[in-house]
Design an enzyme around this catalytic site. Structure first.
Site, mmCIF file in Angstrom:
data_model
loop_
_atom_site.group_PDB
_atom_site.id
_atom_site.type_symbol
_atom_site.label_atom_id
_atom_site.label_comp_id
_atom_site.label_asym_id
_atom_site.label_seq_id
_atom_site.Cartn_x
_atom_site.Cartn_y
_atom_site.Cartn_z
ATOM 1 C CB THR A 28 -14.554 16.042 18.625
ATOM 2 O OG1 THR A 28 -13.574 16.131 17.584
ATOM 3 C CG2 THR A 28 -14.314 17.153 19.639
ATOM 4 C CG PHE B 65 -5.399 17.860 16.165
ATOM 5 C CD1 PHE B 65 -5.998 18.724 17.065
ATOM 6 C CD2 PHE B 65 -4.774 16.722 16.645
ATOM 7 C CE1 PHE B 65 -5.954 18.467 18.429
ATOM 8 C CE2 PHE B 65 -4.727 16.458 18.001
ATOM 9 C CZ PHE B 65 -5.324 17.332 18.902
ATOM 10 C CG ASN C 264 -10.924 22.785 17.376
ATOM 11 O OD1 ASN C 264 -9.854 22.900 16.796
ATOM 12 N ND2 ASN C 264 -11.807 21.861 17.049
ATOM 13 C CG LEU D 160 -3.111 36.369 13.793
ATOM 14 C CD1 LEU D 160 -1.750 37.009 14.061
ATOM 15 C CD2 LEU D 160 -4.131 36.889 14.808
ATOM 16 C CB CYS E 211 -14.260 21.708 14.291
ATOM 17 S SG CYS E 211 -14.024 20.066 13.613
#
EC number: 1.1.1.22
Length: 475
Positions: free
Chosen positions: A122, A152, A212, A254, A264
């Site tokens: 990343t 991912f 992210n 959620l 991350c």
């Protein structure tokens, strides 16, 4: 296809093992001789369900090798993945790219002609341009390609994420890289009709950070609404379901809790902010997300103090779950750490249990009594605090847990237990996003409970309780 993977950390090892599982000839290279020797003995240095078996099977089949010799790793390789670490620079927040640039310098004189160098680490926007210049200072233009292919992977379900991805993102600047990488992924993913997004290299680099940051914002949003639910007498789990069933929003990420952590989200949101600042762009929503999340981790300690009557001096508190999410031993940015540190400053004695993270916890926690059995951890405790929703913790026998405790207080920061069941067992329960005023039973307060509940099977279909592999973090 012959593939070399530089770096055998989380991303590199999972990627290399999965590529070999697709039938490719893979060599994973790392400078850490001890790690390579362990891998050759079949000892995987990270906790990831299924990874041990995948490595063992493909190593035995000769499709997966490990080496400390970079020249050996890239010899004959048509694709070389750079998967080294990009940790945050101390005191700066932006990504430390020294390992990426070191790999590029060392690869420059060793790679085969027409090799495609793929940055899987990343990295901030523009990193590929610099890698191109580094290698181009040694090799003739057009004799190699540099591409971006962000990962991912969610810790705990990384193998599934690699083999059954939502999408594959490829950032390229030439046809050779596009053809090689679409062939590499397409041959294995065509039957699943996985979208392959081919875009510019800089756009690909930004996609990972943007994804992210958005997910981190979604977590912070539901956490703040959970605070409101507690004050107005609402239930955040019902709220999340009612909101998340809107297909434009979705149910994932959620789950209200003590804040996001891991390797991350904290690192990537900070790196994205630094990139934006360097280019004179204000990302106010991301800034507030970072600030709110850090404050929340420590504010959870106040919730524990409140549950114990406002004073925890000389009280014993049992923490159940230390890692930042279930099914990993990763303690990086785990909410448990600031929670424990704050409770210790308030004078509490801390005991803690985790199914996989004990050894890593020893590196970041002090003056904590660590246990490998949850009931022993809770013995004579004044409160039990659920911080990580491991299945082992969700399935604890509450009556047995209560029997060994001094005070019967359960602070459930993951809403891992049904509050009515815990209260009937004899616990005083404090959860997340549940009313602090008198609670009303929604199943009897309405003409039809079916209007407010989704069947267990339907919840599984909706992946409502799965939410990123059982947690609110993807990495």
């Amino acid at each position: 296809m012959k593939i070399a993977v530089i770096g055998t950390g989380y991303v590199g090892l999972v990627s290399g093992a999965c590529f070999s599982g697709w039938g490719h000839d893979v060599v994973c290279m790392d400078k850490n001789a001890q790690k390579i020797a362990s891998l050759e003995r079949g000892v995987v240095p990270i906790y990831e369900p299924g990874l041990d078996e995948l490595v063992e099977r493909n190593f035995a089949a000769g499709r997966l090798r490990f080496t400390c010799d970079l020249a050996d790793a890239v010899r004959g390789a048509s694709v070389v993945f750079i998967a080294v670490g990009t940790p945050p620079r101390a005191g700066h927040g932006d990504a430390d790219l020294s390992f990426v640039y070191m790999a590029a310098r060392e690869l420059a004189s060793l790679i085969e002609d027409n090799a495609v160098i793929v940055i899987k680490s990343t990295v901030p926007v523009g990193t590929g341009d610099i890698v191109q210049k580094i290698i181009g200072s040694v090799r003739k233009a057009g004799s190699f390609s540099v591409a971006s292919n962000p990962e991912f992977l969610r810790e705990g379900v990384a193998i599934r994420d690699f083999l059954e991805p939502d999408r594959v993102v490829i950032g390229i600047e030439d046809d050779r890289a596009r053809d090689v990488l679409t062939k590499l992924y397409g041959a294995s993913l065509d039957l699943r009709r996985t979208p392959i997004v081919v875009t510019q290299r800089r756009t690909s680099e930004l996609i990972k950070y943007a994804a992210n940051a958005f997910l981190a914002t979604k977590i912070t949003f539901i956490n703040e609404l959970a605070d409101l639910c507690e004050q107005v007498g609402s239930d955040v789990s019902h709220l999340a379901l009612g909101v998340g069933l809107d297909k434009r929003i979705g149910t994932s990420f959620l789950n209200a809790g003590p804040g996001y952590g891991g390797s991350c989200f904290p690192k990537d949101t900070m790196a994205l902010l630094r990139t934006a600042q360097d280019h004179g762009v204000a990302l106010r929503i991301v800034e507030e997300t970072v600030t709110a999340n850090e404050a929340r981790k420590r504010r959870m300690a106040l919730k524990v103090v409140d549950a114990l009557g406002g004073d925890v001096e000389d009280l014993t508190i049992a923490i159940l779950g230390l890692t930042f999410k279930p099914d990993t031993d990763d303690m990086r940015e785990a909410p448990s750490v600031p929670l424990i540190e704050t409770l210790q400053r308030f004078g509490a004695r801390i005991r803690a249990y985790d199914p996989a993270g004990i050894e890593n916890a020893r590196q970041v926690l002090s003056d904590v009594e660590l246990h490998r059995d949850p009931y022993e951890c809770a013995r004579d405790a004044d409160a039990v605090v659920v911080v990580t929703e491991w299945d082992d913790i969700r399935h604890l026998d509450l009556a047995s847990l209560k029997a060994v405790m001094r005070q019967k207080i359960l602070v459930d920061l993951r809403n891992a237990f049904e509050p009515g069941a815990a209260e009937r067992t004899g616990f005083r329960v404090s959860g997340i996003g549940r009313p602090t005023v008198a609670r009303h039973d929604v199943t009897t307060a309405t003409p039809s409970s079916a209007a407010l509940h989704v069947s267990a099977a339907r919840k599984t279909d909706l992946a409502y309780f799965e939410m990123a592999g059982g947690s609110n973090d993807n990495s």
